[in-house]
Scaffold this active site. Structure first.
Site, PDB file in Angstrom:
ATOM      1  N   LYS A  27     -23.828 -23.043   4.277  1.00 18.70           N
ATOM      2  CA  LYS A  27     -25.045 -23.531   5.094  1.00 18.70           C
ATOM      3  C   LYS A  27     -25.774 -22.421   5.795  1.00 18.70           C
ATOM      4  O   LYS A  27     -27.082 -22.437   5.732  1.00 18.70           O
ATOM      5  CB  LYS A  27     -24.538 -24.476   6.103  1.00 18.70           C
ATOM      6  N   ARG A  67     -22.737 -34.113  13.194  1.00 17.65           N
ATOM      7  CA  ARG A  67     -21.511 -34.076  12.578  1.00 17.65           C
ATOM      8  C   ARG A  67     -20.748 -35.261  12.682  1.00 17.65           C
ATOM      9  O   ARG A  67     -19.681 -35.464  12.109  1.00 17.65           O
ATOM     10  CB  ARG A  67     -20.825 -32.938  13.007  1.00 17.65           C
ATOM     11  N   ARG A 121     -14.043 -14.957   4.481  1.00 20.53           N
ATOM     12  CA  ARG A 121     -15.026 -14.886   5.837  1.00 20.53           C
ATOM     13  C   ARG A 121     -13.881 -14.482   6.743  1.00 20.53           C
ATOM     14  O   ARG A 121     -14.304 -13.737   7.671  1.00 20.53           O
ATOM     15  CB  ARG A 121     -15.664 -16.210   5.978  1.00 20.53           C
ATOM     16  N   ARG A 155     -13.275 -14.312  12.528  1.00 20.24           N
ATOM     17  CA  ARG A 155     -13.507 -15.501  13.379  1.00 20.24           C
ATOM     18  C   ARG A 155     -12.320 -16.067  13.654  1.00 20.24           C
ATOM     19  O   ARG A 155     -11.558 -16.271  12.950  1.00 20.24           O
ATOM     20  CB  ARG A 155     -14.552 -16.479  12.632  1.00 20.24           C
ATOM     21  N   ARG A 215     -10.317 -28.360  10.006  1.00 17.27           N
ATOM     22  CA  ARG A 215     -11.704 -28.482   9.948  1.00 17.27           C
ATOM     23  C   ARG A 215     -12.191 -29.035   8.691  1.00 17.27           C
ATOM     24  O   ARG A 215     -13.086 -29.920   8.829  1.00 17.27           O
ATOM     25  CB  ARG A 215     -12.403 -27.166  10.069  1.00 17.27           C
TER      26      ARG A 215
HETATM   27  P1  AMP Z   1     -19.789 -24.039  12.155  1.00 15.04           P
HETATM   28  O1  AMP Z   1     -20.215 -22.534  12.484  1.00 15.04           O
HETATM   29  O2  AMP Z   1     -21.108 -24.823  12.091  1.00 15.04           O
HETATM   30  O3  AMP Z   1     -18.796 -24.297  11.270  1.00 15.04           O
HETATM   31  O4  AMP Z   1     -19.383 -24.560  13.732  1.00 15.04           O
HETATM   32  C1  AMP Z   1     -18.150 -23.898  14.350  1.00 15.04           C
HETATM   33  C2  AMP Z   1     -17.372 -24.865  15.354  1.00 15.04           C
HETATM   34  O5  AMP Z   1     -18.451 -25.106  16.398  1.00 15.04           O
HETATM   35  C3  AMP Z   1     -16.889 -26.264  14.822  1.00 15.04           C
HETATM   36  O6  AMP Z   1     -15.564 -26.062  14.207  1.00 15.04           O
HETATM   37  C4  AMP Z   1     -17.043 -27.081  15.948  1.00 15.04           C
HETATM   38  O7  AMP Z   1     -15.807 -26.607  16.726  1.00 15.04           O
HETATM   39  C5  AMP Z   1     -18.126 -26.671  16.890  1.00 15.04           C
HETATM   40  N1  AMP Z   1     -19.495 -27.114  16.356  1.00 15.04           N
HETATM   41  C6  AMP Z   1     -20.520 -26.853  15.559  1.00 15.04           C
HETATM   42  N2  AMP Z   1     -21.429 -27.844  15.316  1.00 15.04           N
HETATM   43  C7  AMP Z   1     -20.933 -28.851  16.186  1.00 15.04           C
HETATM   44  C8  AMP Z   1     -21.361 -30.556  16.030  1.00 15.04           C
HETATM   45  N3  AMP Z   1     -22.293 -30.804  15.576  1.00 15.04           N
HETATM   46  N4  AMP Z   1     -20.424 -31.282  16.584  1.00 15.04           N
HETATM   47  C9  AMP Z   1     -19.274 -30.707  17.247  1.00 15.04           C
HETATM   48  N5  AMP Z   1     -18.724 -29.675  17.037  1.00 15.04           N
HETATM   49  C10 AMP Z   1     -19.507 -28.534  16.483  1.00 15.04           C
END
Ligand code: AMP
Length: 209
Positions: free
Chosen positions: A22, A97, A136, A142, A153
């Protein structure tokens, strides 16, 4: 490079499991569309890194592979979409989400008198996303990319986020894209679909028309 023609801008979501690519596609599409890419994950990571109050609140959830509570997440999106650059459109990556986040986004768009143009769903095979995430983790270090957290996740995605695909499907907004293969090919597939729907101008069309 073509640009979006609509005066009122383009509003898109990018949805798909962690590891579907994404972030990479969001940056490319935002450039093509001339709108900011808004990633809630990036906003949270910036805040964690800079040890802001929000970062301190979000960190434990992120490290455990859990979703940050809707109240916090909705508040940051609300604030971000009020910024001037998002007034003429945006590409949201990683939000909404949960169904509660869908409702909040609906409210925000409604109060601005705008609407979504489409929801790009990146479809990727489970084994492929796990191996991408592990790679990654190696490359970027990370803290939420350990194997156990990755599994959590993905389970959370299946339980809380995958149902949103049906919601947007019922609204006729879903644009399903095969997310496997070279990054350029995936971008090309998305662009072709956006052109087909009139969201991006096709080759040979004037951006001013
Ligand atoms: P991502 O980089 O989009 O995978 O986001 C990394 C982490 O940020 C996720 O595993 C969540 O802990 C938090 N996060 C990001 N976007 C959201 C969202 N829309 N709702 C809740 N937690 C989020």
């Amino acid at each position: 490079m073509s640009r979006a023609t609509s005066e009122s801008g383009t509003r898109l979501l990018l949805i798909g499991p962690p590891g579907a690519g994404k972030g990479t596609q969001a940056a490319r599409l935002a450039e093509l569309l001339g709108v900011p890419a808004v990633s809630t994950g990036d906003i949270f990571r910036w805040n964690v890194k800079n040890e802001t109050e929000l970062g301190l609140q979000a960190k434990a959830f992120m490290d455990a592979g859990q979703y940050v509570p809707d109240s916090l997440t909705n508040a940051i999106v609300h604030d971000r979409l009020q910024e001037a650059d998002a007034g003429a459109g945006f590409l949201l990556d990683g939000y909404p989400r949960t169904t509660e986040q869908v409702s909040e986004l609906d409210r925000l768009l409604h109060s601005d008198g705008t609407h979504l143009d489409g929801v790009v769903q990146l479809v990727a095979d489970r084994d492929e996303v796990v191996s991408r995430l592990l790679k990654r983790a190696d490359e970027q270090g990370r803290s939420d990319d350990t194997e156990e957290v990755i599994r959590h996740r993905l389970a959370l995605y299946d339980e809380q986020t995958a149902p949103l695909i049906e919601v947007y499907g019922r609204r006729g907004l879903l644009i399903e894209i095969d997310g496997l293969g070279p990054v350029d090919d995936v971008t090309d597939r998305i662009v072709a679909q956006l052109v087909e729907r009139g969201i991006l101008p096709g080759d040979g069309e004037s951006a001013a028309s």
